[in-house]
Design an enzyme around this catalytic site. Structure first.
Site, mmCIF file in Angstrom:
data_model
loop_
_atom_site.group_PDB
_atom_site.id
_atom_site.type_symbol
_atom_site.label_atom_id
_atom_site.label_comp_id
_atom_site.label_asym_id
_atom_site.label_seq_id
_atom_site.Cartn_x
_atom_site.Cartn_y
_atom_site.Cartn_z
ATOM 1 N N GLY A 128 98.491 -11.883 4.786
ATOM 2 C CA GLY A 128 99.508 -12.785 4.242
ATOM 3 C C GLY A 128 99.908 -13.864 5.237
ATOM 4 O O GLY A 128 99.109 -14.319 6.059
ATOM 5 N N GLY A 136 73.727 -40.370 21.163
ATOM 6 C CA GLY A 136 75.185 -40.278 21.207
ATOM 7 C C GLY A 136 75.671 -38.975 21.812
ATOM 8 O O GLY A 136 76.758 -38.915 22.384
#
Length: 450
Positions: A115, A350
């Site tokens: 929860g 990159g």
């Protein structure tokens, strides 16, 4: 050395029989307090259900500058308390956020955590689990069955294997409770007490000028052949001790803590054994979060680079590799701690820029003789340049770019070093950079591409 807080606190709920004396216990299933781990102050809370007595521990930890450790075994909110339990959740979440980057926060999941209770561990810096006995999920198997009609066990839904290998929610899993607590104590030794403290330094019996001859032959001559980056890392660090973080998740990048000449350092390295060391979505996020933690807590970063680029494909593009890859770039660029980079073999495209390059304010950037800094691999580059025409230009491209000299000539690499001297060079640089002071322009906060 443990001093307990609030041991007489009881819940104030009176609905559904909760006011009965048999439902009231001193401390109300929560133990909080402070103590010392290897002589260093830490604040600890252990819970079976959620209660707001954590406030004092977290507030005081932030005030004095000491880590917070949570031992979680919680079924979630106490339904009988109604909205009051939700307020208790939010109070804890707020303090998790306010303490983030201020003091280290560690969660150890030792049972079910379900929860709303799962969001507190998710907000902390590190989450550890215990195999077969700990579970993390928003909704349990019964709710999943009723909503999606999926049959799933607790272990499949939120067990240690799921969260350490598939979801990346947890950072490590241990065999049992004792193993978890012992590893937690070892891990604690690597961390500073707060962002106001430097990285911890302990006595070191491993010479800082030790040569590592096996590194001269660890990288294969064939550029397509894999090797284990962990062999390099363990050979260089003190006593071969490396505390790896998230070893089962995004294994194409290796992150973890070690010591160099007794000083805690954060290690980031591409793993050629998995996906050739390519960066993908998961590895970028894993690396970025680790780099930002080290930067927040003054831990120097050592980066080992062997990256052929970002992983191509529709799955990565549709998943947002551009945005996620930018997180790792952002993290390295933003970091102001000492940054030392060693290019062991490939540094293409990159991905070369992203992996703590000189252009991102790297302090010391080295290349081994086997390093290749280029836009891309020779075969692909020649195919594009000559549009598939028959040519022997590949050999010319290799001679020109498949070595570290073009980058060194332009000052993008500080030195081309003998691999066996790597430990000595890094230890020397860390001594020099210990007094480094660098700041970013003032801003409320940056806007990292989340």
């Amino acid at each position: 050395s443990f001093d307990e807080y609030d041991m007489f606190v009881e819940h104030r709920c009176s609905d559904f029989g909760m006011d009965s004396s048999k439902n009231k216990y001193p401390g109300d299933s929560v133990v909080t307090g402070r103590g010392r781990i290897n002589g260093r102050l830490a604040y600890v809370f252990s819970q079976v259900c959620f209660l707001s007595v954590h406030h004092q521990v977290m507030d005081q930890a932030a005030m004095v500058g000491a880590p917070v450790i949570g031992l979680n075994d919680s079924g979630g909110a106490r339904i009988q308390e109604g909205v009051e339990s939700l307020a208790g959740y939010a109070d804890i979440f707020l303090r998790n956020v306010l303490c983030s980057g201020l003091v280290p926060q560690i969660s150890l999941i030792m049972g079910p955590c379900a929860g709303g209770a799962v969001y507190s561990p998710a907000l902390t810096d590190f989450t550890f689990m215990v195999k077969d006995t700990s579970y993390l999920f928003i909704t349990g198997p019964d709710v999943v069955k009723s909503v999606t009609n999926e049959d799933v066990t607790q272990e499949q839904l939120g067990g240690a294997k799921t969260h350490t290998a598939v979801s990346g929610v947890a950072h490590r899993a241990f065999e049992n409770d004792i193993d978890a607590l012992l590893n937690l104590r070892e891990f604690f030794n690597y961390l500073p007490l707060s962002n106001r403290d430097p990285a911890p330094v302990c006595e070191c019996h491993d010479p800082s000028d030790r040569l590592v001859p096996e590194l001269d032959t660890v990288v294969p001559m064939e550029s397509t052949k894999a090797y284990d980056m962990l062999d390099i890392i363990r050979s260089i660090v003190d006593e071969r001790e490396f505390f790896e973080i998230m070893p089962s998740y995004a294994r194409n990048i290796v992150v973890g803590f070690a010591r160099m000449n007794g000083r805690t350092v954060g290690i980031v390295g591409n793993q050629p054994k998995v996906a050739s060391g390519c960066l993908d979505i998961n590895s970028s996020v894993k690396g970025a979060r680790f780099v930002r933690f080290c930067d927040a807590f003054n831990i120097p970063l050592i980066t080992f680079v062997d990256v052929p680029g970002f992983l191509p494909g529709t799955a990565q593009e549709y998943g947002g590799i551009i945005r996620h890859g930018a997180k790792l770039l952002f993290a390295f660029a933003e970091a102001t701690v000492p940054k030392i980079t060693v290019i062991t073999r490939k540094a293409y495209g990159g991905a070369y820029d992203v992996m703590s390059s000189k252009h991102l304010r790297g302090d010391a950037n080295y290349a081994w003789p086997t390093a290749e800094v280029a836009v891309m691999g020779a075969k692909g580059a020649v195919q594009i340049i000559f549009r598939g025409k028959e040519t022997d230009a590949e050999a010319e491209y290799v001679d020109k770019f498949a070595n570290p000299f073009p980058a060194a000539m332009r000052g993008f690499v500080d030195d081309i070093i003998q691999p066996s001297t790597t430990r000595m060079r890094i230890c020397h640089d860390l001594d020099v950079l210990a007094s480094k002071s660098q700041t970013n322009p003032w801003k409320k906060h940056a806007n990292i591409p989340l």
